[in-house]
Design an enzyme around this catalytic site. Structure first.
Site, PDB file in Angstrom:
ATOM      1  N   ARG A  95      -6.034  14.860 101.662  1.00 50.77           N
ATOM      2  CA  ARG A  95      -6.938  13.686 101.573  1.00 50.77           C
ATOM      3  C   ARG A  95      -8.400  14.049 101.877  1.00 50.77           C
ATOM      4  NH1 ARG A  95      -3.059  13.208  99.541  1.00 50.77           N
ATOM      5  NH2 ARG A  95      -1.279  11.953 100.134  1.00 50.77           N
ATOM      6  N   SER A 150      -3.111   3.352 103.529  1.00 51.93           N
ATOM      7  CA  SER A 150      -2.831   3.918 104.854  1.00 51.93           C
ATOM      8  C   SER A 150      -4.112   4.007 105.664  1.00 51.93           C
ATOM      9  CB  SER A 150      -2.248   5.326 104.712  1.00 51.93           C
ATOM     10  OG  SER A 150      -1.006   5.246 104.068  1.00 51.93           O
ATOM     11  N   GLU A 201      -7.710   7.595 107.873  1.00 50.30           N
ATOM     12  CA  GLU A 201      -7.780   8.054 106.482  1.00 50.30           C
ATOM     13  C   GLU A 201      -8.800   7.198 105.732  1.00 50.30           C
ATOM     14  OE1 GLU A 201      -4.058   8.675 104.382  1.00 50.30           O
ATOM     15  OE2 GLU A 201      -4.971   8.077 102.499  1.00 50.30           O
TER      16      GLU A 201
HETATM   17  C1  LIG Z   1      -2.229  -0.738  98.495  1.00 49.42           C
HETATM   18  C2  LIG Z   1      -2.852   0.637  98.562  1.00 49.42           C
HETATM   19  C3  LIG Z   1      -2.056   1.755  98.467  1.00 49.42           C
HETATM   20  C4  LIG Z   1      -2.606   3.036  98.531  1.00 49.42           C
HETATM   21  N1  LIG Z   1      -1.779   4.123  98.429  1.00 49.42           N
HETATM   22  C5  LIG Z   1      -2.324   5.361  98.468  1.00 49.42           C
HETATM   23  C6  LIG Z   1      -1.494   6.526  98.318  1.00 49.42           C
HETATM   24  O1  LIG Z   1      -0.277   6.445  98.133  1.00 49.42           O
HETATM   25  N2  LIG Z   1      -2.088   7.741  98.382  1.00 49.42           N
HETATM   26  C7  LIG Z   1      -3.440   7.891  98.556  1.00 49.42           C
HETATM   27  O2  LIG Z   1      -3.924   9.024  98.585  1.00 49.42           O
HETATM   28  N3  LIG Z   1      -4.243   6.808  98.696  1.00 49.42           N
HETATM   29  C8  LIG Z   1      -3.725   5.563  98.647  1.00 49.42           C
HETATM   30  N4  LIG Z   1      -4.545   4.470  98.774  1.00 49.42           N
HETATM   31  C9  LIG Z   1      -5.981   4.666  98.983  1.00 49.42           C
HETATM   32  C10 LIG Z   1      -6.765   4.686  97.675  1.00 49.42           C
HETATM   33  O3  LIG Z   1      -6.106   3.923  96.686  1.00 49.42           O
HETATM   34  C11 LIG Z   1      -6.984   6.070  97.097  1.00 49.42           C
HETATM   35  O4  LIG Z   1      -7.587   6.914  98.031  1.00 49.42           O
HETATM   36  C12 LIG Z   1      -7.850   5.972  95.836  1.00 49.42           C
HETATM   37  O5  LIG Z   1      -7.763   7.149  95.134  1.00 49.42           O
HETATM   38  C13 LIG Z   1      -9.312   5.678  96.114  1.00 49.42           C
HETATM   39  O6  LIG Z   1      -9.935   5.431  94.870  1.00 49.42           O
HETATM   40  P1  LIG Z   1     -11.128   4.386  94.732  1.00 49.42           P
HETATM   41  O7  LIG Z   1     -11.615   4.462  93.334  1.00 49.42           O
HETATM   42  O8  LIG Z   1     -10.712   3.057  95.221  1.00 49.42           O
HETATM   43  O9  LIG Z   1     -12.191   5.045  95.696  1.00 49.42           O
HETATM   44  P2  LIG Z   1     -13.211   4.322  96.684  1.00 49.42           P
HETATM   45  O10 LIG Z   1     -12.439   3.801  97.847  1.00 49.42           O
HETATM   46  O11 LIG Z   1     -14.087   3.389  95.931  1.00 49.42           O
HETATM   47  O12 LIG Z   1     -14.080   5.579  97.121  1.00 49.42           O
HETATM   48  C14 LIG Z   1     -13.479   6.686  97.757  1.00 49.42           C
HETATM   49  C15 LIG Z   1     -14.542   7.766  97.950  1.00 49.42           C
HETATM   50  O13 LIG Z   1     -14.937   8.280  96.684  1.00 49.42           O
HETATM   51  C16 LIG Z   1     -16.351   8.153  96.486  1.00 49.42           C
HETATM   52  N5  LIG Z   1     -16.520   7.921  95.050  1.00 49.42           N
HETATM   53  C17 LIG Z   1     -15.903   6.994  94.279  1.00 49.42           C
HETATM   54  N6  LIG Z   1     -16.233   7.183  92.978  1.00 49.42           N
HETATM   55  C18 LIG Z   1     -17.069   8.252  92.934  1.00 49.42           C
HETATM   56  C19 LIG Z   1     -17.742   8.953  91.883  1.00 49.42           C
HETATM   57  N7  LIG Z   1     -17.616   8.610  90.584  1.00 49.42           N
HETATM   58  N8  LIG Z   1     -18.547  10.006  92.215  1.00 49.42           N
HETATM   59  C20 LIG Z   1     -18.697  10.374  93.501  1.00 49.42           C
HETATM   60  N9  LIG Z   1     -18.086   9.752  94.538  1.00 49.42           N
HETATM   61  C21 LIG Z   1     -17.260   8.711  94.248  1.00 49.42           C
HETATM   62  C22 LIG Z   1     -16.765   7.013  97.403  1.00 49.42           C
HETATM   63  O14 LIG Z   1     -18.120   7.111  97.789  1.00 49.42           O
HETATM   64  C23 LIG Z   1     -15.831   7.260  98.592  1.00 49.42           C
HETATM   65  O15 LIG Z   1     -16.327   8.335  99.365  1.00 49.42           O
HETATM   66  C24 LIG Z   1      -4.006   3.183  98.711  1.00 49.42           C
HETATM   67  C25 LIG Z   1      -4.822   2.040  98.794  1.00 49.42           C
HETATM   68  C26 LIG Z   1      -4.247   0.778  98.711  1.00 49.42           C
HETATM   69  C27 LIG Z   1      -5.133  -0.429  98.782  1.00 49.42           C
END
Ligand SMILES: Cc1cc2nc3c(=O)[nH]c(=O)nc-3n(C[C@H](O)[C@H](O)[C@H](O)COP(=O)(O)OP(=O)(O)OC[C@H]3O[C@@H](n4cnc5c(N)ncnc54)[C@H](O)[C@@H]3O)c2cc1C
Length: 315
Positions: A185, A238, A308
């Site tokens: 992560r 998480s 996380e």
């Molecule tokens: C119900 C639920 C279940 C989940 N299950 C999991 C799981 O099983 N495994 C897991 O790993 N995670 C899980 N997550 C967490 C999350 O879904 C993941 O980490 C996901 O990949 C984050 O993507 P996001 O687009 O929402 O990123 P964001 O939360 O919007 O951003 C994450 C990071 O990426 C950066 N960022 C985003 N886009 C860009 C870009 N284009 N360029 C540069 N930086 C960028 C942001 O600044 C931030 O630092 C879960 C979340 C929820 C709500």
């Protein structure tokens, strides 16, 4: 900038810039104070136009994707927030597949693509390796930055390269998977201090061909698994990473903390490593619950839980 209506001209059209926009509307936790300025960028051209506009106005930039791993502070974020995400219906012509040898293909997708869509789209092409993304919230850019993973897979597994924008020089640069230094992560992109220099624009995976029917049935099975096992409601997945050899959710449950509530946020009854916003939660409530759980778990098991979810913005 005194004009009442602010817009950015992108090659794809005019992008409205919102002022004092509540970030609770852009995070799955439904928590977060206002962004000074916020723009949605659904294409690479939109991202480049938004960043050029911020540069011109000397505004710090925060890029977010699905907002599904973020706890945004109650006082919000200064400068421009660029929301890099697009509905999957806009992506079919941006998804490129090139054969690479007899058994593999190179698949290139834009950062704004929903990560779960990618698992569906690749398995429908008979390409293996990304089935685990089924049902995961967020988009490709955020998932790469976090090196998201589930069911034994993670983003870095099949990733070969990525195209980034260097916001200091406005050059497009190519990174290899090794330059991300992916670990549990975490990547170099996530470890970088804000405002960050690099914006992910496009990602290329090298995927092996598999049995299309089997891959699609695995995707359906994992989608069902999430529906059954994951709590519903506003959350950010998480809250803590799993400590070596154990699970954060197990420790929280064993410490008797399931259901514990501070203000508007509560430890889920279904999965103790998920916190649920009951409707009125603030970032301060979440931070207080994180601190309380860390203290109790450390006293009881001698283990320090590490968040996380990423905490950004002002308190
Ligand atoms: C119900 C639920 C279940 C989940 N299950 C999991 C799981 O099983 N495994 C897991 O790993 N995670 C899980 N997550 C967490 C999350 O879904 C993941 O980490 C996901 O990949 C984050 O993507 P996001 O687009 O929402 O990123 P964001 O939360 O919007 O951003 C994450 C990071 O990426 C950066 N960022 C985003 N886009 C860009 C870009 N284009 N360029 C540069 N930086 C960028 C942001 O600044 C931030 O630092 C879960 C979340 C929820 C709500």
């Amino acid at each position: 900038m005194n004009e009442r209506t602010v817009t950015i001209q992108s090659p794809t059209g005019i992008l409205p810039v919102k002022r004092n926009e509540p970030l609770s509307r852009y995070t799955t936790f439904r928590i977060g104070g206002p962004a000074d300025f916020l723009v949605r960028a659904a294409t690479r051209d939109d991202v480049l136009a938004a960043l050029a506009w911020a540069d011109q106005h000397q505004l710090p930039v925060t890029v977010i994707g699905g907002g599904s791993n973020l706890l945004v502070g109650d006082r919000g974020i200064r400068g421009l927030v660029v929301v890099v995400r697009a509905p999957s219906t806009q992506l079919d012509d941006q998804f490129r597949i090139e054969p690479d040898g007899q058994d593999h293909a190179l698949v290139t997708v834009p950062a704004q693509a929903p990560i779960s869509w990618l698992g569906h789209a690749t398995s429908a092409q008979g390409l293996a390796g990304l089935e685990w993304t089924a049902g995961l919230p967020g988009v490709v850019g955020g998932a790469v930055v976090n090196n998201a993973g589930a069911h034994g897979g993670e983003m870095a597994d099949y990733l070969v390269s990525l195209t980034l924008l260097d916001t200091e020089t406005f050059d497009l640069v190519q990174w290899t998977q090794a330059m991300l230094e992916p670990r549990y992560r975490m990547t170099t992109l996530k470890a970088a201090p804000r405002p960050r220099r690099w914006v992910v624009l496009e990602v290329t995976f090298r995927l092996p061909y598999g049995d299309r029917a089997e891959l699609q049935s695995r995707v359906a099975e994992l989608t069902r698994w999430r529906r059954v096992h994951q709590p519903t409601g506003a959350c950010a997945g998480s809250v803590f990473t799993n400590p070596p050899g154990t699970y954060a959710g197990y420790l929280i449950e064993q410490a008797g903390l399931k259901g514990l509530q501070i203000g508007g946020v509560k430890v889920s009854e279904r999965h103790a490593n998920f916190f649920i916003n009951t409707g009125t939660a603030t970032a301060a409530d979440v931070r207080a619950l994180i601190a309380m759980i860390q203290e109790v778990v450390q006293q009881r098991f001698g283990i320090v839980l590490v968040p996380e979810i990423e905490q950004i913005g002002e308190e």
